[in-house]
Design an enzyme around this catalytic site. Structure first.
Site, PDB file in Angstrom:
ATOM      1  N   GLU A  40       0.846  -1.197   0.000  1.00 44.50           N
ATOM      2  CA  GLU A  40       0.000   0.000   0.000  1.00 44.50           C
ATOM      3  C   GLU A  40       0.886   1.254   0.000  1.00 44.50           C
ATOM      4  OE1 GLU A  40      -3.562   1.811   2.862  1.00 44.50           O
ATOM      5  OE2 GLU A  40      -2.049   0.476   3.718  1.00 44.50           O
ATOM      6  N   LYS A 106      -9.558   2.590  -2.133  1.00 34.78           N
ATOM      7  CA  LYS A 106      -9.753   1.946  -0.825  1.00 34.78           C
ATOM      8  C   LYS A 106     -11.090   2.358  -0.219  1.00 34.78           C
ATOM      9  CE  LYS A 106      -7.301   1.498   3.630  1.00 34.78           C
ATOM     10  NZ  LYS A 106      -6.120   2.020   4.370  1.00 34.78           N
ATOM     11  N   CYS A 140      -5.421  -3.000   2.575  1.00 34.74           N
ATOM     12  CA  CYS A 140      -5.153  -2.920   4.009  1.00 34.74           C
ATOM     13  C   CYS A 140      -6.393  -3.063   4.910  1.00 34.74           C
ATOM     14  CB  CYS A 140      -4.411  -1.617   4.304  1.00 34.74           C
ATOM     15  SG  CYS A 140      -3.479  -1.655   5.871  1.00 34.74           S
TER      16      CYS A 140
END
Length: 266
Positions: A40, A106, A140
């Site tokens: 990430e 995300k 994540c």
């Protein structure tokens, strides 16, 4: 399908150093591979200063990924702090050797680091076809939300005991700190078991600019929840995923047939 995971340290908020560093690492890949997976925010580290560090959409980091994908004849993926239309995104890029690309923003922003105050959440997943595999890349903190990650299925026509899943491989690129390494490892295993798929978690190592340590713990997990690769050091590893093994397991143990149908309101 062969996938290559790169686990390494990152230079804090220094795009040029990170791109040079990853270029050296990528150049050392000697085995044939289909997908190269980076952590990430691999160009900056997990920065909450996008005003200074985010790049324009399809900027320098993306252009570097295009170059590497072409050179290595492989897909490359990882996320970059990105600015578009005056908003900031933690944007995963999926870049193919032919220059085509796709993006995933995300969805779940890490409020404990105030990511939600600096970045805009995404609202759609992507599933990419690689040869005869379907791959879903996420980022994540998305790992903690099983409904968002959930693998949907449909019953194959004329095959009452088989379910066709949306994806075969679930990828999480991350900057997941060592202090929470236990849930990282357990949740990756859980996602593999409940979704009957391979799961790949690619993390970073070393301390970031906020002095948070990262132990890596990048791993590849098979659909039974068994760890087939794990590392805590700087490493570049190419792992072969077995489609026949996955399909046989899904036929022998067809939990998809009993999965609950659901929809998300976003």
């Amino acid at each position: 399908m062969n996938i290559t995971i790169i686990q390494t340290y990152l230079f804090w908020e220094d795009r040029e150093k990170n791109l040079n560093h990853f270029e050296k690492l990528v150049s050392s890949i000697s085995s044939p591979t289909d997908i190269i997976i980076l952590p990430e925010m691999f160009t900056t580290g997990f920065t909450m200063n996008p005003e200074k560090n985010a790049e324009d959409n399809l900027g320098a980091g993306f252009q570097w990924m295009q170059k590497i994908a072409k050179q290595k004849n492989a897909i490359i993926t990882g996320s970059i702090a990105t600015k578009e239309n005056s908003k900031y995104y933690n944007r995963l890029f999926w870049v193919e050797p032919n220059g085509k690309h796709d993006t995933y923003d995300k969805r779940h922003l890490f409020r404990m680091a105030k990511e939600d105050e600096h970045y805009t959440p995404g609202n759609k997943k992507i599933i990419k076809q690689v040869n005869d595999w379907n791959v879903c890349p996420l980022v994540c903190y998305d790992l903690r939300f099983p409904v968002w990650s959930r693998n949907k299925f449909k019953v194959e026509s004329g095959k009452s005991n088989e379910a066709k899943w949306d994806y075969d491989v679930l990828i999480y690129v991350a900057n997941w700190p060592e202090i929470r390494s236990y849930p990282w490892k357990q949740l990756l295993i859980a996602r593999a078991i409940e979704n009957q798929c391979y799961v790949i978690g690619v993390n970073r190592i070393g301390k970031d600019g906020n002095d948070f340590a990262h132990s890596g713990d990048s791993m590849v997990i098979n659909p039974r929840g068994e760890i087939i690769s794990k590392t805590n050091e700087e490493s570049i590893e190419t792992i072969k995923l077995d489609k026949a093994y996955l399909e046989d397991f899904r036929k022998v143990f067809p939990v998809g047939m009993d999965s609950d149908e659901f929809s998300l309101n976003i």
